[in-house]
Design a protein around this motif. Structure first.
Motif, PDB file in Angstrom:
ATOM      1  N   GLU A  11       0.833  -1.201   0.000  1.00 32.15           N
ATOM      2  CA  GLU A  11       0.000   0.000   0.000  1.00 32.15           C
ATOM      3  C   GLU A  11       0.872   1.257   0.000  1.00 32.15           C
ATOM      4  OE1 GLU A  11      -2.866  -0.303   3.176  1.00 32.15           O
ATOM      5  OE2 GLU A  11      -4.186  -1.572   1.959  1.00 32.15           O
ATOM      6  N   ASN A  12       0.292   2.357  -0.513  1.00 34.74           N
ATOM      7  CA  ASN A  12       1.016   3.630  -0.655  1.00 34.74           C
ATOM      8  C   ASN A  12       2.325   3.435  -1.425  1.00 34.74           C
ATOM      9  OD1 ASN A  12      -0.873   5.247   1.030  1.00 34.74           O
ATOM     10  ND2 ASN A  12      -0.141   3.873   2.657  1.00 34.74           N
ATOM     11  N   PRO A  13       2.234   2.972  -2.690  1.00 38.19           N
ATOM     12  CA  PRO A  13       3.439   2.552  -3.406  1.00 38.19           C
ATOM     13  C   PRO A  13       4.238   3.683  -4.046  1.00 38.19           C
ATOM     14  CG  PRO A  13       1.540   2.246  -4.808  1.00 38.19           C
ATOM     15  CD  PRO A  13       1.006   2.713  -3.466  1.00 38.19           C
ATOM     16  N   ARG A  14       3.800   4.909  -3.911  1.00 37.17           N
ATOM     17  CA  ARG A  14       4.481   6.013  -4.594  1.00 37.17           C
ATOM     18  C   ARG A  14       5.983   6.011  -4.309  1.00 37.17           C
ATOM     19  NH1 ARG A  14       3.049  12.534  -4.156  1.00 37.17           N
ATOM     20  NH2 ARG A  14       4.600  13.221  -5.690  1.00 37.17           N
ATOM     21  N   GLY A  15       6.766   6.099  -5.382  1.00 39.22           N
ATOM     22  CA  GLY A  15       8.216   6.123  -5.271  1.00 39.22           C
ATOM     23  C   GLY A  15       8.879   4.767  -5.387  1.00 39.22           C
ATOM     24  N   SER A  16       8.104   3.701  -5.344  1.00 37.03           N
ATOM     25  CA  SER A  16       8.696   2.353  -5.395  1.00 37.03           C
ATOM     26  C   SER A  16       8.732   1.821  -6.820  1.00 37.03           C
ATOM     27  CB  SER A  16       7.915   1.390  -4.495  1.00 37.03           C
ATOM     28  OG  SER A  16       6.565   1.272  -4.913  1.00 37.03           O
ATOM     29  N   THR A  17       9.683   0.939  -7.071  1.00 37.23           N
ATOM     30  CA  THR A  17       9.824   0.289  -8.375  1.00 37.23           C
ATOM     31  C   THR A  17       9.500  -1.188  -8.234  1.00 37.23           C
ATOM     32  OG1 THR A  17      11.513   1.868  -9.111  1.00 37.23           O
ATOM     33  CG2 THR A  17      11.407  -0.251 -10.271  1.00 37.23           C
ATOM     34  N   TRP A  18       8.631  -1.663  -9.112  1.00 34.89           N
ATOM     35  CA  TRP A  18       8.199  -3.061  -9.110  1.00 34.89           C
ATOM     36  C   TRP A  18       8.620  -3.701 -10.431  1.00 34.89           C
ATOM     37  CZ3 TRP A  18       2.963  -4.296  -6.368  1.00 34.89           C
ATOM     38  CH2 TRP A  18       2.841  -3.541  -5.195  1.00 34.89           C
ATOM     39  N   ARG A  19       8.542  -5.027 -10.484  1.00 37.86           N
ATOM     40  CA  ARG A  19       8.805  -5.772 -11.720  1.00 37.86           C
ATOM     41  C   ARG A  19       7.489  -6.369 -12.220  1.00 37.86           C
ATOM     42  NH1 ARG A  19      14.084  -7.365 -12.261  1.00 37.86           N
ATOM     43  NH2 ARG A  19      13.488  -7.785 -14.429  1.00 37.86           N
ATOM     44  N   MET A  20       7.232  -6.230 -13.509  1.00 40.36           N
ATOM     45  CA  MET A  20       5.994  -6.741 -14.101  1.00 40.36           C
ATOM     46  C   MET A  20       6.249  -7.195 -15.529  1.00 40.36           C
ATOM     47  SD  MET A  20       3.097  -3.954 -12.893  1.00 40.36           S
ATOM     48  CE  MET A  20       3.136  -3.227 -11.254  1.00 40.36           C
TER      49      MET A  20
END
Length: 222
Positions: A173-182
């Protein structure tokens, strides 16, 4: 002091070496991109697919539009977490983090508004033959806060699906600023070709195998 600064600089350089493929804004703004690449070979005959995303503090909103559809092929007897991937689906593989994942979430939808929801355990990162490979299903997705709405337009040869995925599923939650893999995929088949499928994807795995995690794109929430 100089050594500490040099170490920090090298670490920052290593992080920045990986470019971000997509930046996802907070809703109601959205980002979108398309793919029509065949897997494993580059095949321009893969039908066009559009992905659209945004986020709230608690949800990922994910839309697919499957264009140039001629078959709308699915098994009407299948229900949640059935083997819908044997027919025609759109898919998202999602991981919270920037490394090449060994565990990630696999989400699929077909034109009949049926979903497949499972965490994948893939310690080899490539679904290596003989290595462990397993799924842990989300057995009550709608009770857990998932939403899905799929509309078919046969005249326009397309189908569109809008999904909501709870970010708490990833402790995200509140993911602003994070980098994910998709990564994002589409399978194409029909009565005359089933069970053979055309495999289409956003980031090419260069093998007839979607489960190669170093191919996942980098998605940043902004």
């Amino acid at each position: 002091m100089t050594r500490i600064f040099t170490s920090l600089l090298l670490a920052a350089t290593a992080v920045s070496a990986y470019s971000v493929d997509v930046k996802v804004p907070a809703c109601p703004s959205t980002t979108s991109f398309t793919f029509n690449t065949g897997i494993p070979a580059v095949d321009p005959s893969c039908p066009l697919t559009k992905v659209q995303m945004c986020y709230t503090p608690t949800q990922l909103k994910l839309d697919f539009t499957a264009y140039n559809e001629t078959e709308f092929y699915y098994d009407a007897s299948q229900t949640t977490n059935g083997d819908i991937w044997e027919y025609e689906v759109v898919e998202a593989f999602i991981y919270k983090g920037a490394d090449d994942p060994q565990t990630y979430f696999e989400y699929e939808v077909n034109a009949n508004n049926v979903t497949y929801n499972a965490f994948v355990y893939n310690p080899s990162r490539v679904r290596k033959e003989g290595a462990p490979f397993d799924h842990a299903f989300v057995v009550d997705p709608f009770g857990d806060g998932f939403e899905v709405d799929t509309r078919v337009n046969k005249k326009a040869q397309l189908w569109h699906t809008s999904s909501v995925i709870p970010l708490a599923l990833f402790n995200g939650e509140n993911p602003r600023g994070s980098t994910w893999r998709m990564n994002f995929f589409r399978t194409v088949t029909g009565p005359s070709t089933f069970p053979d499928q055309k495999l289409c994807g956003w980031k090419n795995t260069n093998a007839a195998n979607f489960h190669i995690t170093n191919a996942f794109g980098r998605v940043k929430f902004v």
